[in-house]
Design a protein around this motif. Structure first.
Motif, PDB file in Angstrom:
ATOM      1  N   GLU A   1      40.570 -19.850  16.989  1.00 21.79           N
ATOM      2  CA  GLU A   1      40.922 -20.210  15.615  1.00 21.79           C
ATOM      3  C   GLU A   1      39.720 -20.799  14.882  1.00 21.79           C
ATOM      4  OE1 GLU A   1      45.630 -21.417  15.666  1.00 21.79           O
ATOM      5  OE2 GLU A   1      44.244 -22.721  16.747  1.00 21.79           O
ATOM      6  N   LEU A   2      38.937 -21.624  15.608  1.00 21.34           N
ATOM      7  CA  LEU A   2      37.743 -22.226  15.008  1.00 21.34           C
ATOM      8  C   LEU A   2      36.745 -21.154  14.611  1.00 21.34           C
ATOM      9  CD1 LEU A   2      35.936 -24.647  14.295  1.00 21.34           C
ATOM     10  CD2 LEU A   2      35.135 -24.626  16.673  1.00 21.34           C
ATOM     11  N   GLN A   3      36.535 -20.182  15.481  1.00 20.24           N
ATOM     12  CA  GLN A   3      35.572 -19.120  15.201  1.00 20.24           C
ATOM     13  C   GLN A   3      36.009 -18.265  14.012  1.00 20.24           C
ATOM     14  OE1 GLN A   3      35.207 -17.218  19.044  1.00 20.24           O
ATOM     15  NE2 GLN A   3      33.543 -18.581  19.677  1.00 20.24           N
ATOM     16  N   LYS A   4      37.314 -18.044  13.907  1.00 11.59           N
ATOM     17  CA  LYS A   4      37.823 -17.291  12.760  1.00 11.59           C
ATOM     18  C   LYS A   4      37.588 -18.064  11.464  1.00 11.59           C
ATOM     19  CE  LYS A   4      41.385 -14.681  15.245  1.00 11.59           C
ATOM     20  NZ  LYS A   4      42.843 -14.480  15.447  1.00 11.59           N
ATOM     21  N   LEU A   5      37.758 -19.380  11.523  1.00  9.47           N
ATOM     22  CA  LEU A   5      37.513 -20.224  10.349  1.00  9.47           C
ATOM     23  C   LEU A   5      36.035 -20.230   9.995  1.00  9.47           C
ATOM     24  CD1 LEU A   5      39.832 -23.295  11.052  1.00  9.47           C
ATOM     25  CD2 LEU A   5      39.997 -21.700   9.118  1.00  9.47           C
ATOM     26  N   GLN A   6      35.172 -20.275  11.004  1.00  8.56           N
ATOM     27  CA  GLN A   6      33.732 -20.256  10.761  1.00  8.56           C
ATOM     28  C   GLN A   6      33.331 -18.975  10.043  1.00  8.56           C
ATOM     29  OE1 GLN A   6      32.326 -20.802  14.773  1.00  8.56           O
ATOM     30  NE2 GLN A   6      32.078 -23.014  14.524  1.00  8.56           N
TER      31      GLN A   6
END
Length: 246
Positions: A135-140
């Motif tokens: 999820e963090l990588q998608k947000l990044q």
């Protein structure tokens, strides 16, 4: 007409016909800068709009250029063109509010971890935010289109008394900081990045390669390059914030 003679005549006369010649001559530079910056904004900002914004910077550069200072016009104009694009895009505030809020939360997590004396990792940041690494990588990836603008804004507010032109961070990082101590801090923080993050920073800012070219060299997707770029900038930004608070 010889370039030097063209400039000499324009500076003396401010002749609009000569100015038009200069605009035509340097328009490819505007397109080059717009093309490089387009990677950050994805489909949020049209390439033609970026060229239009950059043209404002070119006009400003032509009017204010002083050939007596020994700086090449292309070098001077690059920062003006890029600055105009950033100003215009920033004024639109094109990132959705929800994504902008998430970006602030991620940035806060990076800064907090840095203040605690550790280099932020995806695992720690994700854990602090209560989300998965995926999820963090998608947000990044989603916030990557706004990172350059927010970074510029942060630097303008925080470093005004310590450094010169903000645009040099992108066009010429080695000239970005006049203060030697701050330059050393930035260099050290780049060295401290993970290898793939450091490669993205070096290939983009120093070698001036596009995201597509970097993806091909590293053998990863363009979206992954964007993630690495965003993560690297967040780390640099949080580390420099810690330095400024000393």
């Amino acid at each position: 007409m010889d370039e030097a003679l063209l400039w000499e005549k324009f500076i003396k006369t401010k002749d609009q016909k000569i100015k038009e010649q200069l605009i035509i001559k340097y328009m490819p530079l505007v397109k080059l800068v717009a093309g490089r910056m387009a990677i950050y904004f994805g489909g949020n900002v049209e390439y033609d709009d970026l060229v239009s914004y950059g043209s404002i910077g070119l006009l400003d550069a032509i009017e204010k250029f002083d050939s007596q200072k020994g700086v090449k016009f292309e070098t001077y104009a690059y920062t003006r063109i890029r600055g105009a694009i950033i100003d215009c895009v920033r004024s639109q505030d094109f990132l959705p509010r929800s994504i902008r809020q998430k970006a602030k939360e991620i940035e806060k997590a990076y800064i907090e971890i840095e203040r605690e004396g550790r280099t932020p990792t995806d695992y720690e940041v994700a854990k602090r935010l209560g989300i998965s690494i995926s999820e963090l990588q998608k947000l990044q990836e989603k916030i990557s289109s706004g990172m350059i603008v927010s970074l510029e804004s942060f630097l303008e507010q925080s470093y005004e008394s310590k450094i010169g032109g903000l645009e040099d961070f992108v066009s010429q990082p080695e000239h970005f900081i006049e203060n030697e101590e701050l330059k050393n801090v930035l260099r050290q923080q780049i060295d401290n990045l993970m290898e793939n993050e450091r490669m993205v920073i070096m290939l983009y800012y120093y070698e001036e390669l596009s995201i597509k070219e970097i993806a091909k060299i590293l053998g990863i997707s363009e979206s992954r390059v964007s993630q690495l770029h965003t993560r690297a900038l967040l780390k640099l930004r949080s580390a420099l914030q810690k330095y400024l608070e000393k």
